[in-house]
Design a protein around this motif. Structure first.
Motif, short mmCIF file in Angstrom:
data_model
loop_
_atom_site.label_atom_id
_atom_site.label_comp_id
_atom_site.label_asym_id
_atom_site.label_seq_id
_atom_site.Cartn_x
_atom_site.Cartn_y
_atom_site.Cartn_z
N GLU A 113 32.13 65.91 20.53
CA GLU A 113 33.35 66.29 19.82
C GLU A 113 34.36 65.15 19.80
O GLU A 113 34.96 64.85 18.75
CB GLU A 113 33.97 67.53 20.47
CG GLU A 113 33.11 68.78 20.33
CD GLU A 113 33.71 69.97 21.05
OE1 GLU A 113 33.78 71.06 20.43
OE2 GLU A 113 34.11 69.82 22.23
N SER A 114 34.54 64.50 20.94
CA SER A 114 35.51 63.40 21.00
C SER A 114 35.05 62.20 20.18
O SER A 114 35.86 61.50 19.58
CB SER A 114 35.76 62.98 22.45
OG SER A 114 34.58 62.51 23.06
N ALA A 115 33.72 61.99 20.12
CA ALA A 115 33.18 60.88 19.32
C ALA A 115 33.38 61.14 17.83
O ALA A 115 33.83 60.26 17.08
CB ALA A 115 31.70 60.67 19.63
N LEU A 116 33.06 62.35 17.38
CA LEU A 116 33.22 62.68 15.96
C LEU A 116 34.69 62.70 15.55
O LEU A 116 35.02 62.39 14.39
CB LEU A 116 32.57 64.02 15.66
CG LEU A 116 31.04 64.06 15.70
CD1 LEU A 116 30.53 65.50 15.60
CD2 LEU A 116 30.45 63.22 14.57
N ALA A 117 35.57 63.03 16.49
CA ALA A 117 37.00 63.10 16.17
C ALA A 117 37.56 61.74 15.79
O ALA A 117 38.58 61.66 15.11
CB ALA A 117 37.76 63.66 17.37
#
Length: 298
Positions: A113-117
């Protein structure tokens, strides 16, 4: 010409043999296929002196602190494991998304999630470890498209078989030869692109298990060019028909080094860490230190 014809014949025979085993395996459930694969792996361990010796030599190089008996135990486990992975892969057409979801316990989804954000795409760093094929189908089952860079098989018929199976599992395979431009486009669209940078190369030499090892720089270069985070993700077998999907924090550069080397070293460290935890589940029968030997570094 004679050598080329021989390779073509071997390729056709290999594809025919694979199809025969595949049809047999498809009649089995996941646990039955695992048992058959383990038995096949033990047979190959006994008859394939070349690959058995390569696995043992690699283990001696990487883990000299282990006893001969322990290295032999791990090597046998490697053949059993990849026999099971092989028969599981052959069941791809019969393997439902629900079966894959039920078989996997996931850790670390917050890192996805943090990478895609960040909106820069994600470079998923994995390897020829555990059951990487299930990793791709699990991503699809959870609503993500996984693009993966893979080398074409030497034989066109076998290559088509592999492409069909991976396509059925939801993987979009990018041929290694001309993948760079496609990867840049996919990362720009904030997609997941998986790479397996644990095979022999001569691009650069950085430590792997404390020894100089020829390693590709592509993932590090792409990260520096695009800002796409490097996300280590590994799918380890933890029991009959059960897997542990480990998604690790974004890779950071190794202190004391600059540019691609800093990230390439860190990538090798991440792969080494999970191999040490599950040594029977990595492809020790691949000649990983070949280029380093030829360069006189070992």
């Amino acid at each position: 010409m004679r050598s080329q014809k021989r390779k073509e014949l071997e390729g056709r025979l290999g594809a025919w043999f694979f199809r025969r085993i595949q049809r047999w395996v498809e009649k089995k459930d996941a646990l039955q296929a695992e048992k058959a694969g383990a038995k096949l792996g033990r047979f190959i361990y006994r008859v394939s002196k070349k690959h058995r010796n390569r696995a043992l030599a690699n283990l001696e190089l990487a883990m000299p602190e282990l006893s001969i008996q322990e290295r032999e135990r791990i090597a046998k486990g490697v053949f059993e494991h990849f026999g099971m992975v092989g028969t599981d892969f052959m069941r791809t057409m019969k393997r439902s998304d629900q079966e894959v979801i039920d078989s996997i316990t996931m850790e670390g989804f917050e890192h996805v999630e943090s990478a895609l954000a960040l909106g820069k795409g994600v470079l998923v760093i994995t390897g020829h470890f555990g059951n990487w094929e299930r990793l791709g189908q699990y991503a699809r089952a959870k609503g993500f498209t996984m693009h993966v860079v893979a080398r074409d098989a030497n034989d066109s018929k076998m290559n088509q078989i592999m492409m069909d199976l991976r396509g059925h599992a939801g993987l979009n395979v990018l041929p290694r030869g001309n993948a760079a431009r496609q990867m840049l486009g996919l990362l720009k669209d904030n997609q997941l692109v998986a790479v397996l940078p644990d095979q022999n190369s001569s691009e650069t030499f950085v430590p792997f298990f404390g020894k100089p090892c020829g390693t590709v720089q592509g993932p590090a270069v792409l990260h520096l060019r695009t800002g796409a985070p490097l996300l280590p993700s590994f799918c380890a077998r933890v029991g009959p028909g059960k897997y542990r999907l480990m998604i690790k924090p974004h890779i950071q550069p190794e202190p004391g080094f600059d540019g691609p080397e800093a990230y390439t070293r860190a990538i090798n460290n991440a792969i080494e860490e999970v191999i040490r935890e599950y040594p029977e589940q990595w492809l020790w029968l691949h000649d990983r230190w070949k280029s380093a030997r030829r360069a006189g570094l070992l």
